[in-house]
Scaffold this motif. Structure first.
Motif, PDB file in Angstrom:
ATOM      1  N   MET A  77      19.213  27.656 -46.847  1.00  0.00           N
ATOM      2  CA  MET A  77      19.683  27.689 -45.474  1.00  0.00           C
ATOM      3  C   MET A  77      19.025  28.872 -44.768  1.00  0.00           C
ATOM      4  SD  MET A  77      23.590  27.941 -44.060  1.00  0.00           S
ATOM      5  CE  MET A  77      24.027  26.367 -44.747  1.00  0.00           C
ATOM      6  N   GLU A  78      18.619  28.654 -43.542  1.00  0.00           N
ATOM      7  CA  GLU A  78      17.944  29.718 -42.819  1.00  0.00           C
ATOM      8  C   GLU A  78      18.924  30.792 -42.346  1.00  0.00           C
ATOM      9  OE1 GLU A  78      17.484  27.980 -38.356  1.00  0.00           O
ATOM     10  OE2 GLU A  78      16.084  27.241 -39.854  1.00  0.00           O
ATOM     11  N   ARG A  79      18.385  31.969 -42.152  1.00  0.00           N
ATOM     12  CA  ARG A  79      19.196  33.147 -41.842  1.00  0.00           C
ATOM     13  C   ARG A  79      20.017  32.973 -40.567  1.00  0.00           C
ATOM     14  NH1 ARG A  79      17.483  39.214 -40.275  1.00  0.00           N
ATOM     15  NH2 ARG A  79      19.427  40.138 -40.917  1.00  0.00           N
ATOM     16  N   LYS A  80      19.415  32.428 -39.542  1.00  0.00           N
ATOM     17  CA  LYS A  80      20.114  32.266 -38.266  1.00  0.00           C
ATOM     18  C   LYS A  80      21.363  31.406 -38.446  1.00  0.00           C
ATOM     19  CE  LYS A  80      19.230  30.936 -33.486  1.00  0.00           C
ATOM     20  NZ  LYS A  80      18.231  30.464 -32.530  1.00  0.00           N
ATOM     21  N   ARG A  81      21.261  30.360 -39.257  1.00  0.00           N
ATOM     22  CA  ARG A  81      22.375  29.435 -39.458  1.00  0.00           C
ATOM     23  C   ARG A  81      23.515  30.096 -40.241  1.00  0.00           C
ATOM     24  NH1 ARG A  81      25.763  25.987 -37.858  1.00  0.00           N
ATOM     25  NH2 ARG A  81      26.391  24.426 -39.332  1.00  0.00           N
ATOM     26  N   TRP A  82      23.196  30.745 -41.371  1.00  0.00           N
ATOM     27  CA  TRP A  82      24.290  31.312 -42.156  1.00  0.00           C
ATOM     28  C   TRP A  82      24.931  32.503 -41.457  1.00  0.00           C
ATOM     29  CZ3 TRP A  82      23.965  36.310 -43.611  1.00  0.00           C
ATOM     30  CH2 TRP A  82      22.737  36.867 -43.953  1.00  0.00           C
ATOM     31  N   THR A  83      24.136  33.257 -40.711  1.00  0.00           N
ATOM     32  CA  THR A  83      24.703  34.374 -39.955  1.00  0.00           C
ATOM     33  C   THR A  83      25.690  33.852 -38.917  1.00  0.00           C
ATOM     34  OG1 THR A  83      22.675  35.644 -40.241  1.00  0.00           O
ATOM     35  CG2 THR A  83      24.156  36.364 -38.512  1.00  0.00           C
ATOM     36  N   LEU A 141      27.442  32.039 -52.577  1.00  0.00           N
ATOM     37  CA  LEU A 141      27.235  32.007 -51.124  1.00  0.00           C
ATOM     38  C   LEU A 141      27.116  30.581 -50.609  1.00  0.00           C
ATOM     39  CD1 LEU A 141      24.798  35.013 -50.703  1.00  0.00           C
ATOM     40  CD2 LEU A 141      27.076  34.798 -49.711  1.00  0.00           C
ATOM     41  N   VAL A 142      26.430  29.721 -51.347  1.00  0.00           N
ATOM     42  CA  VAL A 142      26.278  28.325 -50.920  1.00  0.00           C
ATOM     43  C   VAL A 142      27.643  27.639 -50.877  1.00  0.00           C
ATOM     44  CG1 VAL A 142      25.339  26.087 -51.623  1.00  0.00           C
ATOM     45  CG2 VAL A 142      23.879  28.111 -51.636  1.00  0.00           C
ATOM     46  N   LEU A 186      32.483  26.846 -44.822  1.00  0.00           N
ATOM     47  CA  LEU A 186      32.378  27.269 -43.427  1.00  0.00           C
ATOM     48  C   LEU A 186      31.788  26.167 -42.552  1.00  0.00           C
ATOM     49  CD1 LEU A 186      31.217  30.988 -43.749  1.00  0.00           C
ATOM     50  CD2 LEU A 186      33.517  30.095 -43.334  1.00  0.00           C
ATOM     51  N   GLU A 187      30.874  25.376 -43.099  1.00  0.00           N
ATOM     52  CA  GLU A 187      30.333  24.251 -42.334  1.00  0.00           C
ATOM     53  C   GLU A 187      31.416  23.214 -42.062  1.00  0.00           C
ATOM     54  OE1 GLU A 187      26.783  23.087 -44.530  1.00  0.00           O
ATOM     55  OE2 GLU A 187      25.577  24.025 -42.943  1.00  0.00           O
TER      56      GLU A 187
END
Length: 139
Positions: free
Chosen positions: A1-7, A105-106, A112-113
């Motif tokens: 997952m890209e940083r922008k999305r998880w942040t 984390l995943v 969270l999703e």
């Protein structure tokens, strides 16, 4: 997952989860603190579409934390005054870059999703309740 999305997921829907993750696993990953959580101002850049030019609309208060393991740096920047969240996000960023504790984390991000999907669904239903039926108004 890209940083922008998880942040985005952690900031919008998982502040408690991020802090809990940090408190649980901070002893399992060695890191040095480059800068403690510190508040500062950052300029907000906006694109004006008519002339396709960039300009600064103003300043915003942010809290920033930097940590390091070797040459790898973890960065946590949060809007407003949230020292613990900033610290937790820098730790999570470092974990992703080092590819440690990734499974944990995943799993958290999957939850969270689901939270975000539920939030979007409920928000959409709230908005649709206020929708005007123009056919009904014509009668």
């Amino acid at each position: 997952m890209e940083r922008k999305r998880w942040t985005s997921l952690f900031i919008k829907h998982g502040e408690n989860e991020a802090i809990e993750f940090f408190n649980t696993y901070e002893t399992r990953v060695d890191f040095d603190i480059i800068s403690e959580p510190a508040e500062g101002l950052t300029m907000i850049k906006v694109r004006e579409h008519a002339e396709n030019s960039l300009f600064y609309i103003g300043e915003m208060l942010v809290t920033e934390t930097k940590i390091r393991q070797g040459q790898t740096v973890g960065l946590g920047v949060v809007k407003g005054s949230h020292a613990k969240l900033s610290e937790a996000l820098s730790f999570i960023d470092l974990c992703f870059k080092l590819e440690v504790l990734k499974e944990e984390l995943v799993d958290i991000l999957a939850e969270l999703e689901l939270k975000e999907a539920e939030f979007i669904k409920s928000r959409t239903n709230e908005i649709l309740k206020t929708k005007v039926d123009f056919d009904m108004m014509a009668e």
